[in-house]
Design an enzyme around this catalytic site. Structure first.
Site, PDB file in Angstrom:
ATOM      1  N   ARG A   1       0.844  -1.151  -0.219  1.00 15.04           N
ATOM      2  CA  ARG A   1      -0.075  -0.046  -0.043  1.00 15.04           C
ATOM      3  C   ARG A   1       0.856   1.173   0.130  1.00 15.04           C
ATOM      4  O   ARG A   1       0.412   2.295  -0.378  1.00 15.04           O
ATOM      5  CB  ARG A   1      -1.131   0.029   1.242  1.00 15.04           C
ATOM      6  CG  ARG A   1      -2.125  -1.075   0.764  1.00 15.04           C
ATOM      7  CD  ARG A   1      -3.263  -0.993   1.910  1.00 15.04           C
ATOM      8  NE  ARG A   1      -2.751  -1.513   3.164  1.00 15.04           N
ATOM      9  CZ  ARG A   1      -2.852  -2.904   3.671  1.00 15.04           C
ATOM     10  NH1 ARG A   1      -2.948  -3.848   2.816  1.00 15.04           N
ATOM     11  NH2 ARG A   1      -2.353  -3.309   4.771  1.00 15.04           N
TER      12      ARG A   1
ATOM     13  N   GLU B   1       4.186  -9.555  14.708  1.00 18.21           N
ATOM     14  CA  GLU B   1       3.509 -10.020  15.905  1.00 18.21           C
ATOM     15  C   GLU B   1       3.736 -11.502  15.977  1.00 18.21           C
ATOM     16  O   GLU B   1       3.830 -12.181  16.914  1.00 18.21           O
ATOM     17  CB  GLU B   1       2.177  -9.570  15.873  1.00 18.21           C
ATOM     18  CG  GLU B   1       1.521  -9.549  17.154  1.00 18.21           C
ATOM     19  CD  GLU B   1       0.083  -9.002  17.093  1.00 18.21           C
ATOM     20  OE1 GLU B   1      -0.526  -8.538  16.090  1.00 18.21           O
ATOM     21  OE2 GLU B   1      -0.648  -9.089  18.181  1.00 18.21           O
TER      22      GLU B   1
HETATM   23  P1  AMP Z   1       3.972  -2.337  11.513  1.00 14.86           P
HETATM   24  O1  AMP Z   1       5.210  -3.116  10.831  1.00 14.86           O
HETATM   25  O2  AMP Z   1       3.295  -3.414  12.639  1.00 14.86           O
HETATM   26  O3  AMP Z   1       3.975  -1.002  11.643  1.00 14.86           O
HETATM   27  O4  AMP Z   1       2.858  -2.702  10.190  1.00 14.86           O
HETATM   28  C1  AMP Z   1       2.597  -2.059   9.278  1.00 14.86           C
HETATM   29  C2  AMP Z   1       2.234  -2.592   7.948  1.00 14.86           C
HETATM   30  O5  AMP Z   1       1.192  -3.850   8.365  1.00 14.86           O
HETATM   31  C3  AMP Z   1       1.566  -1.470   6.908  1.00 14.86           C
HETATM   32  O6  AMP Z   1       2.111  -1.818   5.831  1.00 14.86           O
HETATM   33  C4  AMP Z   1       0.190  -1.962   7.168  1.00 14.86           C
HETATM   34  O7  AMP Z   1      -0.503  -1.638   5.867  1.00 14.86           O
HETATM   35  C5  AMP Z   1       0.004  -3.284   7.649  1.00 14.86           C
HETATM   36  N1  AMP Z   1      -1.074  -3.134   9.040  1.00 14.86           N
HETATM   37  C6  AMP Z   1      -0.810  -3.421  10.158  1.00 14.86           C
HETATM   38  N2  AMP Z   1      -1.788  -3.529  11.124  1.00 14.86           N
HETATM   39  C7  AMP Z   1      -2.736  -2.727  10.338  1.00 14.86           C
HETATM   40  C8  AMP Z   1      -4.203  -2.645  10.490  1.00 14.86           C
HETATM   41  N3  AMP Z   1      -4.734  -2.913  11.583  1.00 14.86           N
HETATM   42  N4  AMP Z   1      -5.109  -2.326   9.536  1.00 14.86           N
HETATM   43  C9  AMP Z   1      -4.423  -2.256   8.143  1.00 14.86           C
HETATM   44  N5  AMP Z   1      -3.182  -2.339   7.907  1.00 14.86           N
HETATM   45  C10 AMP Z   1      -2.336  -2.796   8.797  1.00 14.86           C
END
Ligand code: AMP
Length: 174
Positions: free
Chosen positions: A59, A96
């Protein structure tokens, strides 16, 4: 001005129980809201010395090029493994559950570059931190990280504390 919060849709328990997924597809379907989103993010960096915008698959590839075009700089894709055809470097980071890897072409940026990092959403920050490390490994400077949505109840901003972090919409609770 469109209210982004009202356009992004919450999908409970996707992709797994307990996660509220922020579905941006209604935003993508709304050309006025998309234009305003890209305009607002690009405006934060107008007049700065950014030389490239890097976006994270998938995205970050939607918003990154719109912002790069507005700033008059090129776009750098940071991709999932096995997609980039030329010489590349990789970073593996913790999610996670499990691990993920992202890659960048070795000639995507260099020591002269000041890079704006883009993704749609900041959650734990692991994905963006790994992307920043890739850009820095190639000698470039990360100027800032910017997101459409920030889940501010998660520690993403803390994990990215050595960089300026910007987001248009902060979601403070589940
Ligand atoms: P992080 O590495 O945990 O910051 O996750 C970021 C990536 O996961 C991004 O590319 C987001 O598009 C996706 N992502 C994580 N959590 C969500 C959520 N609750 N809703 C939508 N996309 C998420």
């Amino acid at each position: 001005m469109t209210d982004i919060a009202s356009i992004i849709r919450d999908i409970p328990d996707f992709p797994k129980t307990g996660i509220i997924f922020k579905d941006i597809t209604p935003l993508l379907a709304d050309p006025k809201a998309m234009k305003e989103t890209a305009d607002q993010l690009a405006a934060l960096f107008a007049g700065t010395d950014i030389t490239a915008v890097a976006g994270i698959e998938a995205r970050g590839f939607i918003f990154g090029p719109l912002i790069a075009e507005r700033l008059g700089v090129g776009f750098v894709p940071i991709r999932k493994p096995g997609k980039l055809p030329y010489k590349k470097i990789a970073r593996t980071y913790g999610l996670e559950y499990g691990r993920a890897t992202i890659e960048i072409h070795t000639d995507a940026v260099n020591g002269d570059d000041k890079v704006l990092m883009i993704d749609d959403l900041l959650a734990t920050g692991g994905t963006m931190a790994a992307a920043c490390e890739l850009v820095e490994e190639l000698g470039a400077t990360v100027t800032a990280c910017a997101f459409v949505v920030e889940l501010s109840f998660l520690p993403g901003r803390k994990i990215l504390e050595k960089y300026p972090v910007h987001s248009l919409l902060k979601v403070s609770g589940e």
